[in-house]
Design a protein around this motif. Structure first.
Motif, PDB file in Angstrom:
ATOM      1  N   THR A  36       0.787  -1.261   0.159  1.00  0.00           N
ATOM      2  CA  THR A  36       0.097  -0.052   0.005  1.00  0.00           C
ATOM      3  C   THR A  36       0.872   1.221   0.226  1.00  0.00           C
ATOM      4  O   THR A  36       0.486   2.216  -0.628  1.00  0.00           O
ATOM      5  N   GLU A  37       1.866   1.285   0.617  1.00  0.00           N
ATOM      6  CA  GLU A  37       3.046   2.469   0.882  1.00  0.00           C
ATOM      7  C   GLU A  37       3.645   2.548  -0.666  1.00  0.00           C
ATOM      8  O   GLU A  37       3.628   3.699  -1.011  1.00  0.00           O
ATOM      9  N   GLU A  41       3.417   5.884  -2.857  1.00  0.00           N
ATOM     10  CA  GLU A  41       4.365   6.494  -3.415  1.00  0.00           C
ATOM     11  C   GLU A  41       4.602   6.525  -5.023  1.00  0.00           C
ATOM     12  O   GLU A  41       4.865   7.608  -5.646  1.00  0.00           O
ATOM     13  N   LEU A  42       4.357   5.572  -5.520  1.00  0.00           N
ATOM     14  CA  LEU A  42       3.849   5.538  -7.150  1.00  0.00           C
ATOM     15  C   LEU A  42       3.013   6.520  -7.530  1.00  0.00           C
ATOM     16  O   LEU A  42       3.366   7.236  -8.614  1.00  0.00           O
ATOM     17  N   GLN A  46       3.767   9.565  -9.902  1.00  0.00           N
ATOM     18  CA  GLN A  46       2.723   9.946 -11.250  1.00  0.00           C
ATOM     19  C   GLN A  46       2.319  11.148 -11.287  1.00  0.00           C
ATOM     20  O   GLN A  46       2.524  11.848 -12.339  1.00  0.00           O
ATOM     21  N   ASN A  47       1.736  11.481 -10.039  1.00  0.00           N
ATOM     22  CA  ASN A  47       1.069  12.911 -10.036  1.00  0.00           C
ATOM     23  C   ASN A  47       2.444  14.039 -10.271  1.00  0.00           C
ATOM     24  O   ASN A  47       1.854  15.112 -10.841  1.00  0.00           O
ATOM     25  N   ALA A  48       3.370  13.886  -9.555  1.00  0.00           N
ATOM     26  CA  ALA A  48       4.335  14.848  -9.731  1.00  0.00           C
ATOM     27  C   ALA A  48       5.033  15.164 -11.251  1.00  0.00           C
ATOM     28  O   ALA A  48       5.097  16.060 -11.938  1.00  0.00           O
ATOM     29  N   ARG A  49       4.982  13.875 -11.893  1.00  0.00           N
ATOM     30  CA  ARG A  49       5.277  13.844 -13.415  1.00  0.00           C
ATOM     31  C   ARG A  49       4.441  14.506 -14.221  1.00  0.00           C
ATOM     32  O   ARG A  49       4.806  15.286 -15.133  1.00  0.00           O
ATOM     33  N   ASN A  50       3.252  14.270 -13.892  1.00  0.00           N
ATOM     34  CA  ASN A  50       1.867  15.024 -14.635  1.00  0.00           C
ATOM     35  C   ASN A  50       2.065  16.337 -14.533  1.00  0.00           C
ATOM     36  O   ASN A  50       1.735  17.270 -15.332  1.00  0.00           O
ATOM     37  N   VAL A  51       2.274  16.744 -13.159  1.00  0.00           N
ATOM     38  CA  VAL A  51       2.475  18.366 -12.840  1.00  0.00           C
ATOM     39  C   VAL A  51       3.500  19.043 -13.903  1.00  0.00           C
ATOM     40  O   VAL A  51       3.434  20.034 -14.421  1.00  0.00           O
TER      41      VAL A  51
END
Length: 88
Positions: A36-37, A41-42, A46-51
């Motif tokens: 789950t952790e 983290e993944l 992914q959200n950081a890459r999208n931003v």
């Protein structure tokens, strides 16, 4: 007496099985928590890459629009100056 010994042996085996299942369950809970952790983290990565991709895309579009606006403005200014000077 034999039946009592047999039942006692079965009870001991059942208790051993219960302990084994408890230990396995604890291992699975710990593994599930780690997974789950890792998924969390993944997803954050992914959200950081999208931003970052969205920011780069916005920057590129803005740069292209500014360059096109500059050339259009220069053309309009040249056309206006030629018109004022009477050289159409």
């Amino acid at each position: 007496m034999e039946q009592l010994n047999e039942t006692s042996a079965q009870l001991g085996q059942a208790e051993a099985n219960v302990e084994a299942f408890k230990a396995q369950n604890e291992q699975l809970v710990a593994q599930n928590q780690k997974l789950t952790e890792m998924v969390s983290e993944l997803q954050d990565q992914q959200n950081a890459r999208n931003v970052t991709a969205k920011r780069i895309q916005t920057t590129v579009i803005t740069a292209v629009c500014l360059i096109l606006g500059y050339f259009i403005l220069i053309r309009v200014m040249r056309w206006g100056m030629r018109r004022r000077s009477g050289r159409i």
